[in-house]
Design a protein around this motif. Sequence first.
Motif, short mmCIF file in Angstrom:
data_model
loop_
_atom_site.label_atom_id
_atom_site.label_comp_id
_atom_site.label_asym_id
_atom_site.label_seq_id
_atom_site.Cartn_x
_atom_site.Cartn_y
_atom_site.Cartn_z
N GLY A 1 6.43 -23.09 45.60
CA GLY A 1 5.71 -21.91 45.15
C GLY A 1 6.32 -21.25 43.92
O GLY A 1 5.96 -20.14 43.57
N VAL A 2 7.23 -21.94 43.27
CA VAL A 2 7.93 -21.34 42.13
C VAL A 2 7.11 -21.45 40.85
O VAL A 2 7.07 -20.51 40.06
N VAL A 3 6.48 -22.58 40.65
CA VAL A 3 5.69 -22.75 39.43
C VAL A 3 4.26 -23.19 39.77
O VAL A 3 3.99 -23.70 40.86
N ARG A 4 3.41 -22.95 38.82
CA ARG A 4 2.05 -23.44 38.87
C ARG A 4 1.94 -24.56 37.85
O ARG A 4 2.61 -24.53 36.82
N ASN A 5 1.15 -25.55 38.16
CA ASN A 5 1.03 -26.71 37.28
C ASN A 5 -0.44 -27.07 37.19
O ASN A 5 -1.01 -27.62 38.13
N GLU A 6 -1.04 -26.72 36.05
CA GLU A 6 -2.49 -26.89 35.95
C GLU A 6 -2.90 -27.68 34.73
O GLU A 6 -2.26 -27.57 33.68
N PRO A 7 -3.97 -28.46 34.86
CA PRO A 7 -4.42 -29.28 33.74
C PRO A 7 -4.89 -28.43 32.58
O PRO A 7 -5.46 -27.35 32.79
N ALA A 8 -4.61 -28.89 31.38
CA ALA A 8 -5.06 -28.20 30.17
C ALA A 8 -5.37 -29.27 29.14
O ALA A 8 -4.49 -29.71 28.42
#
Lengths: 98, 98
Positions: free
Chosen positions: B64-71
Amino acid sequence: MDHPDLAAVELPVVLFALSDPTRLALVRELATEGPRTVEECRESEPGVPKSTFSHHLRTLREAGVVRNEPAGRHRVVTLRRDELDARFPGLLDAVVHD
Amino acid sequence: MDHPDLAAVELPVVLFALSDPTRLALVRELATEGPRTVEECRESEPGVPKSTFSHHLRTLREAGVVRNEPAGRHRVVTLRRDELDARFPGLLDAVVHD
DNA sequence: ACAACGGTTCGACTTCCTTGGAATAGTGGC
DNA sequence: GCCACTATTCCAAGGAAGTCGAACCGTTGT
């Protein structure tokens, strides 16, 4: 049995030491209740064998989190609070306060 | 690729995720520089293979430390700062601030 | 469509951590 | 000195985590 100088302790080592539920619970207890003998600490963590508990204590000690010193036939475990606060300000509070 | 609800994340899991030097360095970079693509993050950690780095990202994400989202063709990594501050007050500051 | 690119997942290997019983060491009481 | 007691260390087994190449997936540009 030696206790590291906190100046030489790296943050990841401390975080790792605190990342185990048993060890974290022990640190919290020490933070709120003050110094305790190993025996007393062990009573709060029922079901954990002596040797296992001793290993956890070692991990915390080598990370500079606690002090472990002989006291008669017992041993007293102390949280190195002031030193930790000086080296890693806010960390202990953040970890204990919940 | 799912991101856990921080309410369900236990502190030891977060501490463990932060207890690795590579991962901690990445978190610090995100804290000071803001969101970055995976490629940019990787440039700050020379010598770490793609797959290894991706594994570290996964550990941080599942904690839950980072978010990783497509861009587009990239992926953007974001520190979940507000959520972390709400769930574990003071922790991020203590860990980043030094 | 297809090739190029950015990232992740898979799989195998290695390394480290945890665990817990047995042996050991230190201390106090008798 | 000897026994009882507290606690650590030794050692082996099981499990979890790190590492990294190769295969795979989604997206963009042509």
